[in-house]
Structures are given as C-alpha cells and as structure tokens.
Design an enzyme around this catalytic site. Structure first.
Site, mmCIF file in Angstrom:
data_model
loop_
_atom_site.group_PDB
_atom_site.id
_atom_site.type_symbol
_atom_site.label_atom_id
_atom_site.label_comp_id
_atom_site.label_asym_id
_atom_site.label_seq_id
_atom_site.Cartn_x
_atom_site.Cartn_y
_atom_site.Cartn_z
ATOM 1 N N CYS A 167 21.721 2.851 -80.650
ATOM 2 C CA CYS A 167 22.642 3.184 -79.563
ATOM 3 C C CYS A 167 22.458 4.649 -79.177
ATOM 4 O O CYS A 167 22.199 5.508 -80.010
ATOM 5 C CB CYS A 167 24.083 2.901 -79.970
ATOM 6 S SG CYS A 167 24.501 3.533 -81.580
ATOM 7 N N ASP B 165 33.858 5.137 -86.048
ATOM 8 C CA ASP B 165 33.608 3.857 -85.387
ATOM 9 C C ASP B 165 34.889 3.061 -85.116
ATOM 10 O O ASP B 165 34.851 2.029 -84.444
ATOM 11 C CB ASP B 165 32.654 2.970 -86.219
ATOM 12 C CG ASP B 165 31.246 3.549 -86.261
ATOM 13 O OD1 ASP B 165 31.014 4.601 -85.636
ATOM 14 O OD2 ASP B 165 30.375 2.958 -86.911
ATOM 15 N N LYS C 286 26.958 -4.081 -91.688
ATOM 16 C CA LYS C 286 25.713 -3.704 -91.012
ATOM 17 C C LYS C 286 25.072 -2.497 -91.672
ATOM 18 O O LYS C 286 23.874 -2.483 -91.951
ATOM 19 C CB LYS C 286 25.993 -3.373 -89.538
ATOM 20 C CG LYS C 286 24.732 -2.926 -88.802
ATOM 21 C CD LYS C 286 25.011 -2.247 -87.477
ATOM 22 C CE LYS C 286 25.019 -0.756 -87.654
ATOM 23 N NZ LYS C 286 24.788 -0.004 -86.413
ATOM 24 N N ASN C 287 25.876 -1.442 -91.927
ATOM 25 C CA ASN C 287 25.298 -0.192 -92.417
ATOM 26 C C ASN C 287 24.737 -0.308 -93.835
ATOM 27 O O ASN C 287 23.876 0.481 -94.228
ATOM 28 C CB ASN C 287 26.331 0.939 -92.339
ATOM 29 C CG ASN C 287 26.580 1.362 -90.899
ATOM 30 O OD1 ASN C 287 25.686 1.300 -90.065
ATOM 31 N ND2 ASN C 287 27.800 1.770 -90.599
#
Length: 298
Positions: free
Chosen positions: A103, A291, A8-9
């Site tokens: 988020c 994370d 994702k990043n």
C-alpha cells in the site's frame, strides 16, 4: 458471531521463514488474502513445492530451492517481500529482491534492515530498485535499532538465526507478530530469546528443520468487528482471538461506553446506549494500533 482469520503481519514473516528450515513445514491458520497468495507464489518460484491441505493450511517443502532472486513483478505486489532478503541471506549467503511495494503509505525506508545485514557481515547494493545482499559468512553482532521497526526486528531474527555466535538486537518492536515469528523459528530449531521485549538475543544454530505451526489471530480484523459492534449498537462475539493482544482496543471501547466481556479465546462487545467521545493516540504495541485509527474514527 464472527470467526477471525490468521494475522496477515505474522503470515508474511513466517512464510519466508520456511526457507530456513530446508525441510517440510505445515502452516495452519493462514489468512486467505493476496499477500499470502503472493508469498506462496514467490516460494514456489524459488523452487519450493507447495501443497494446499485446506483453505487455510499449506504444506511447504523448501528442501530443494534453486534460486535466490525474488522476481521483480512479485516482490512489488507487497511490502513484506523484504523478509525474503533475511531468509535467503541466512540460508544461501545471498539474495536479490525488488524494493518493497504494497500500500502506498509514503516511502518505506529499509535502512534499518540493511543496518542489520551489514552488522552481520553482508554487503548490500541497491540499483534500479533491486536490493542485493551477499555475505561469505554471517557472524553474530550487537545491533541497536535507531527506531522501533517491526520489519527490521523480524529481518534481524531471520538473518541472525544461523549466523556464527550470538546476536543481540536492541530497541526491538514488541508486536505479537514479532513474537509469533520467533516462536515459529524456535520450533524449527532456532535459539531466540526475548521476543516481545525490547532486547532479543539470537544464538546461531548450524541447522534448522521443519515443523507444524498455527499462526496467531489477526488483531486488526478482530478490532474491526469489535468497532462494527459499537458503530451499529450491536452485540458481536468475536471468536478465535487472543484477548491480551486487544487490550488497547478493548480499553477504548469501554471508554466510549461499550460493554466488553472477555473469554479465553473470544471477546463479546455490546453497545446499548448512546456512545461518548474519547481521545486516541496511536503508538507501537502495546499502544493503540495505527491500523485501528480509521475504525475508531467511524
């Protein structure tokens, strides 16, 4: 066995970076997640033409972009919308994006991002939650980050690739997705050296071009399945990973009593007996990722 999707990043930095190519890019191994969908929607709103080749591969043509304003409702849907600032500023000399959403992990200061833009010669203003940056021309600069920031490091590369002369970024983040973005930009014709270390040198180029690029696997998704094997006393082989990116996670799994076997692009985790406790402290890469804290907690 489980197959890991793209990171994702890395994806949320590489998709805005296609703007710099002003050409056709084919991006492979994109994860099928909302942040990617929102990024593609933003690109299409800016005038890019997008074709889905399969669930994880998209062809993106950014030749005829006709806007430098990222719509408010879209940019608030994800934190990484600020990468559009660096990419649009670099190509058009101006950009407007709403303050990042995503988020709700407390404030997301973007002061280090703005520090880069102004060092390169851009002016910025923030009003009513909209960030506007503009520059007549961008010139290379020597920038020292006050703190290690993945976002600011990536925006530093995005905004410096076509600036005149050389830009030196110091105290950079070393995460795998920083390296992935640099690799993508280099394949499009940029001249970036040192990504993955704390000093990155960017020599500005006149023009970039398209390429075909495959995104690295997601180390957090991989780590999550690896800890699932531990939690269930299971035996799980995680496919499509870069084991080197998982060093910190693997070392904790061994600490607590799992057996870990590494292959070229896979890792097998087996948990047989009763597991032991361990201490964990999160740190920027190559330390233990923040994370992955909930997973080791479980």
């Amino acid at each position: 066995e489980v197959t890991i999707s793209g990171a994702k990043n890395a994806a949320v930095g590489i998709l805005p970076a296609t703007i710099l190519a002003a050409d056709v890019c084919v991006i492979e191994n994109l994860p099928d997640i909302s942040d990617v969908a929102v990024s593609l929607k933003i690109l299409s709103t800016l005038g890019a033409s997008i074709k889905m080749l399969n669930r994880n591969t998209y062809e993106i043509d950014t030749t005829h972009l006709n806007s430098t304003n990222v719509p408010d409702d879209l940019s608030r849907q994800m934190r990484a919308s600020y990468y559009f600032l660096g990419a649009l500023l670099s190509r058009f000399g101006k950009a407007q994006v709403a303050m990042p959403g995503g988020c709700n992990l407390g404030p997301r200061p973007i002061d280090q991002h703005l520090k880069v833009f102004s060092a390169l010669g851009a002016e910025d203003s923030v009003d009513y939650g909209m960030i506007t940056v503009r520059a007549k021309e961008l010139n290379g600069a020597h920038i020292f980050f006050d703190k290690v920031s993945v976002g600011a490091t990536m925006n530093g590369m995005l905004s410096a690739v076509m600036a005149k002369g050389q830009t030196i970024l110091e105290n950079c983040a070393k995460e795998p997705h920083v390296v992935d973005l640099a690799n993508f930009l280099n394949m499009c014709g940029a001249d970036i050296r040192g990504a993955g270390t704390d000093v990155i040198k960017v020599r500005g180029v006149e023009k970039m071009h398209g390429c075909t690029y495959s995104i690295i696997p997601d180390q957090i998704e991989a780590g999550t399945f690896m800890f699932a094997a531990a939690a269930t006393r299971g035996d799980v082989t995680v496919l499509n990973v870069i084991p080197k990116h998982l060093d910190a996670t693997i070392s904790k799994l061994i600490d607590i009593g799992c057996e870990v076997e590494e292959f070229d692009d896979a890792v097998r985790v087996v948990a047989k007996g009763r597991l032991k406790s361990t201490q964990v402290k999160t740190l920027p890469y190559p330390g233990y990722p923040t994370d992955m804290q909930p997973q080791i907690g479980v």
